[in-house]
Design a protein around this motif. Sequence first.
Motif, PDB file in Angstrom:
ATOM      1  N   THR A  90     -34.966  19.238 -52.422  1.00 20.63           N
ATOM      2  CA  THR A  90     -34.906  20.494 -53.182  1.00 20.63           C
ATOM      3  C   THR A  90     -33.571  21.195 -52.980  1.00 20.63           C
ATOM      4  O   THR A  90     -32.956  21.686 -53.938  1.00 20.63           O
ATOM      5  N   ILE A  91     -33.090  21.234 -51.734  1.00 20.45           N
ATOM      6  CA  ILE A  91     -31.800  21.863 -51.453  1.00 20.45           C
ATOM      7  C   ILE A  91     -30.669  21.115 -52.149  1.00 20.45           C
ATOM      8  O   ILE A  91     -29.753  21.725 -52.721  1.00 20.45           O
ATOM      9  N   ASN A  92     -30.732  19.805 -52.139  1.00 18.22           N
ATOM     10  CA  ASN A  92     -29.685  19.008 -52.787  1.00 18.22           C
ATOM     11  C   ASN A  92     -29.650  19.255 -54.294  1.00 18.22           C
ATOM     12  O   ASN A  92     -28.568  19.388 -54.883  1.00 18.22           O
ATOM     13  N   ASP A  93     -30.837  19.318 -54.920  1.00 14.06           N
ATOM     14  CA  ASP A  93     -30.891  19.476 -56.374  1.00 14.06           C
ATOM     15  C   ASP A  93     -30.540  20.893 -56.825  1.00 14.06           C
ATOM     16  O   ASP A  93     -29.865  21.072 -57.846  1.00 14.06           O
ATOM     17  N   GLN A  94     -30.978  21.879 -56.067  1.00 11.21           N
ATOM     18  CA  GLN A  94     -30.836  23.268 -56.516  1.00 11.21           C
ATOM     19  C   GLN A  94     -29.604  23.969 -55.963  1.00 11.21           C
ATOM     20  O   GLN A  94     -29.157  24.959 -56.552  1.00 11.21           O
ATOM     21  N   ALA A  95     -29.064  23.490 -54.839  1.00  2.00           N
ATOM     22  CA  ALA A  95     -27.960  24.211 -54.205  1.00  2.00           C
ATOM     23  C   ALA A  95     -26.727  23.348 -53.994  1.00  2.00           C
ATOM     24  O   ALA A  95     -25.633  23.695 -54.453  1.00  2.00           O
ATOM     25  N   PHE A  96     -26.868  22.216 -53.321  1.00  2.72           N
ATOM     26  CA  PHE A  96     -25.688  21.454 -52.912  1.00  2.72           C
ATOM     27  C   PHE A  96     -24.940  20.846 -54.091  1.00  2.72           C
ATOM     28  O   PHE A  96     -23.718  21.031 -54.232  1.00  2.72           O
ATOM     29  N   GLN A  97     -25.658  20.118 -54.939  1.00  2.00           N
ATOM     30  CA  GLN A  97     -25.000  19.483 -56.076  1.00  2.00           C
ATOM     31  C   GLN A  97     -24.403  20.495 -57.049  1.00  2.00           C
ATOM     32  O   GLN A  97     -23.253  20.328 -57.493  1.00  2.00           O
ATOM     33  N   PRO A  98     -25.130  21.571 -57.431  1.00  4.99           N
ATOM     34  CA  PRO A  98     -24.491  22.584 -58.294  1.00  4.99           C
ATOM     35  C   PRO A  98     -23.278  23.242 -57.652  1.00  4.99           C
ATOM     36  O   PRO A  98     -22.292  23.541 -58.343  1.00  4.99           O
ATOM     37  N   PHE A  99     -23.305  23.465 -56.337  1.00 11.48           N
ATOM     38  CA  PHE A  99     -22.154  24.079 -55.670  1.00 11.48           C
ATOM     39  C   PHE A  99     -20.962  23.130 -55.660  1.00 11.48           C
ATOM     40  O   PHE A  99     -19.828  23.535 -55.926  1.00 11.48           O
ATOM     41  N   MET A 100     -21.188  21.866 -55.364  1.00  6.07           N
ATOM     42  CA  MET A 100     -20.090  20.911 -55.316  1.00  6.07           C
ATOM     43  C   MET A 100     -19.473  20.688 -56.691  1.00  6.07           C
ATOM     44  O   MET A 100     -18.289  20.385 -56.806  1.00  6.07           O
ATOM     45  N   SER A 101     -20.281  20.817 -57.732  1.00  6.86           N
ATOM     46  CA  SER A 101     -19.750  20.651 -59.083  1.00  6.86           C
ATOM     47  C   SER A 101     -19.147  21.937 -59.637  1.00  6.86           C
ATOM     48  O   SER A 101     -18.640  21.947 -60.764  1.00  6.86           O
ATOM     49  N   GLY A 102     -19.220  23.030 -58.869  1.00  8.45           N
ATOM     50  CA  GLY A 102     -18.610  24.290 -59.287  1.00  8.45           C
ATOM     51  C   GLY A 102     -19.465  25.123 -60.215  1.00  8.45           C
ATOM     52  O   GLY A 102     -18.975  26.116 -60.767  1.00  8.45           O
ATOM     53  N   LYS A 103     -20.748  24.798 -60.361  1.00 10.86           N
ATOM     54  CA  LYS A 103     -21.610  25.556 -61.258  1.00 10.86           C
ATOM     55  C   LYS A 103     -22.066  26.868 -60.648  1.00 10.86           C
ATOM     56  O   LYS A 103     -22.389  27.816 -61.377  1.00 10.86           O
TER      57      LYS A 103
END
Length: 221
Positions: free
Chosen positions: A84-97
Amino acid sequence: MSNKLKPSIIAAGDTNQALRVILGLTVLAVLPAILVSMTAFLRIIIVLSMLRHAIGMQETPPNSAMIGLALFMTLFTMAPTMQTINDQAFQPFMSGKINAEVAYEKTSIPMREFMVRQTREQDLALMVELSKSKPPETMDDISNLQLIPAFMLSELRAAFQIGFVIFLPFLLIDLVVSSILMALGMMMMPPISIALPLKILMFVLIDGWSLVLKALVGSFH
């Protein structure tokens, strides 16, 4: 006009990338503290350590093996939360969203949900009392400063409960061996020299490692 904007756009991109690197290094620095205080690791490593002492082998399995096993069991237990953290926080943050503040909020929500499920109300009430805060009306009113130590207290209690149950059969073997040696008049023979192989044999025959790990993972659901 466009030529003037290009340097500023490049600079902004470099700044965002630098912020992500700094945030990543910061998380790595505090990762051991997060692992111990906010995940299933604390309960698992305590139970495994108590199991080793119950058998009577102080250095076997070695600490590195126990910690490695506890880490993997923690990953298995925390897998839904981490996903859940990876889908909702980590990946969007790394992609700059999303920015760092939003990423932190989205990360804290599933972590708090996990800790709340494992925390007793008595421990939460104790932390609120010690912090001299007003009684919370909802779980959202409880800060992380109160929730994390309450979660750790609950984990310690659960670990000692499981460890006590694990100790009982090994204690029974020690008592039986000691009684037999006393009845035979073999007072000078240390009971551990006979009890230890028997405890290892019993633990292997009942597939003890599988039973303990299955009980540990099941205690979180």
